[in-house]
Design a protein around this motif. Sequence first.
Motif, PDB file in Angstrom:
ATOM      1  N   CYS A  97      15.701   5.419   3.901  1.00 12.42           N
ATOM      2  CA  CYS A  97      14.766   7.116   4.631  1.00 12.42           C
ATOM      3  C   CYS A  97      15.550   7.405   5.560  1.00 12.42           C
ATOM      4  CB  CYS A  97      13.345   6.056   4.925  1.00 12.42           C
ATOM      5  SG  CYS A  97      12.738   5.073   3.954  1.00 12.42           S
ATOM      6  N   ASP A  98      16.169   7.398   6.248  1.00 14.41           N
ATOM      7  CA  ASP A  98      17.247   7.351   7.597  1.00 14.41           C
ATOM      8  C   ASP A  98      18.401   7.638   7.653  1.00 14.41           C
ATOM      9  OD1 ASP A  98      13.989   6.870   8.203  1.00 14.41           O
ATOM     10  OD2 ASP A  98      14.782   5.705   9.445  1.00 14.41           O
TER      11      ASP A  98
ATOM     12  N   ARG B 212       5.665   3.971   5.911  1.00 21.24           N
ATOM     13  CA  ARG B 212       6.490   3.260   6.899  1.00 21.24           C
ATOM     14  C   ARG B 212       5.824   1.447   6.053  1.00 21.24           C
ATOM     15  NH1 ARG B 212      11.888   5.153   7.022  1.00 21.24           N
ATOM     16  NH2 ARG B 212      12.734   4.795   9.125  1.00 21.24           N
TER      17      ARG B 212
ATOM     18  N   TRP C 236      13.143   8.739  -6.140  1.00 22.35           N
ATOM     19  CA  TRP C 236      12.296   9.428  -5.225  1.00 22.35           C
ATOM     20  C   TRP C 236      11.584  10.327  -6.359  1.00 22.35           C
ATOM     21  CZ3 TRP C 236      13.220   8.246  -0.687  1.00 22.35           C
ATOM     22  CH2 TRP C 236      13.914   7.743   0.321  1.00 22.35           C
ATOM     23  N   THR C 237      10.377   9.765  -5.272  1.00 24.30           N
ATOM     24  CA  THR C 237       8.902  10.503  -6.028  1.00 24.30           C
ATOM     25  C   THR C 237       8.441  11.083  -4.557  1.00 24.30           C
ATOM     26  OG1 THR C 237       8.999   9.345  -7.776  1.00 24.30           O
ATOM     27  CG2 THR C 237       6.586  10.680  -6.913  1.00 24.30           C
ATOM     28  N   GLY C 238       8.487  11.701  -3.881  1.00 20.92           N
ATOM     29  CA  GLY C 238       8.522  12.718  -3.222  1.00 20.92           C
ATOM     30  C   GLY C 238       8.851  12.126  -2.195  1.00 20.92           C
ATOM     31  N   ARG C 239       8.280  11.473  -1.115  1.00 23.25           N
ATOM     32  CA  ARG C 239       8.555   9.861   0.332  1.00 23.25           C
ATOM     33  C   ARG C 239       9.707   9.235  -0.014  1.00 23.25           C
ATOM     34  NH1 ARG C 239      12.748  11.427   3.567  1.00 23.25           N
ATOM     35  NH2 ARG C 239      11.303   9.740   5.484  1.00 23.25           N
ATOM     36  N   THR C 240       8.478   8.809  -1.407  1.00 22.59           N
ATOM     37  CA  THR C 240       8.691   7.155  -1.502  1.00 22.59           C
ATOM     38  C   THR C 240       9.813   6.512  -2.297  1.00 22.59           C
ATOM     39  OG1 THR C 240       5.806   7.362  -2.274  1.00 22.59           O
ATOM     40  CG2 THR C 240       6.858   5.855  -3.237  1.00 22.59           C
ATOM     41  N   ALA C 241      10.660   5.337  -2.342  1.00 23.69           N
ATOM     42  CA  ALA C 241      11.785   5.076  -2.967  1.00 23.69           C
ATOM     43  C   ALA C 241      11.705   3.826  -3.835  1.00 23.69           C
ATOM     44  CB  ALA C 241      13.172   4.959  -1.619  1.00 23.69           C
TER      45      ALA C 241
ATOM     46  N   ASP D  50       7.760   3.826   1.062  1.00 28.06           N
ATOM     47  CA  ASP D  50       7.524   4.980   1.792  1.00 28.06           C
ATOM     48  C   ASP D  50       7.766   5.078   2.833  1.00 28.06           C
ATOM     49  OD1 ASP D  50       5.437   6.731   2.538  1.00 28.06           O
ATOM     50  OD2 ASP D  50       3.692   6.028   1.174  1.00 28.06           O
ATOM     51  N   CYS D  51       8.359   5.995   3.019  1.00 25.34           N
ATOM     52  CA  CYS D  51       9.495   6.161   4.132  1.00 25.34           C
ATOM     53  C   CYS D  51       8.671   6.757   5.401  1.00 25.34           C
ATOM     54  CB  CYS D  51      10.664   7.134   3.643  1.00 25.34           C
ATOM     55  SG  CYS D  51      11.882   6.830   2.818  1.00 25.34           S
ATOM     56  N   ASP D  52       7.932   7.970   4.498  1.00 26.13           N
ATOM     57  CA  ASP D  52       6.475   9.032   5.353  1.00 26.13           C
ATOM     58  C   ASP D  52       5.129   7.580   6.214  1.00 26.13           C
ATOM     59  OD1 ASP D  52       7.843  10.772   5.485  1.00 26.13           O
ATOM     60  OD2 ASP D  52       6.517  11.392   3.969  1.00 26.13           O
TER      61      ASP D  52
END
Length: 169
Positions: A137-138, A94, A56-61, A90-92
């Motif tokens: 992400c979820d 998408r 993870w880097t922030g909300r990026t996997a 990038d989870c945010d």
Amino acid sequence: MKSRLDHLRRSRNALLAAMLWTSPALAQAPAPAPLELRLADVARFAVFVDMGSIQWTGRTANLRLLQAAESGFTAGAEAFWGGWRHEVIDCDARTISHAGFGSIRAGGQEGPVTGRQNPAAQIPPGSADDAAARVVCDGWKPFAGVPVATSVEQAVSLARPLIETGAEP
């Protein structure tokens, strides 16, 4: 004289044992961590998220996905189990960015990762990439009846009957 010879033999054996123990060529590498392959989607291929690969880097996997192929899948004259897809999700936003692919031949021999990172693209709803993003992400856990695989071979053996029957989550 005999005790002197015994002492020299013990010293020699101790020295040899120390050399073998500390030799980089013979040092034992740590055992690789067991895989944790969670099934995310089944269609033409079955897609497993390698949960242990997620960085993870922030909300990026950054992670890899195992793409398992149906029984009898060949390229040229060689049989393949599938391959590793390297991805950035990038989870945010998408979005997903494909970052390379490494094939896995039948029997488990892995090829090199080829390709380069593509620009990020929107994840199509209902796609295999969407399913993988939902797992990553979820925390979604589809296919409750399918165990988490701990090897590529196990994942392929779990996937192939599902591909043939067209199982849905």
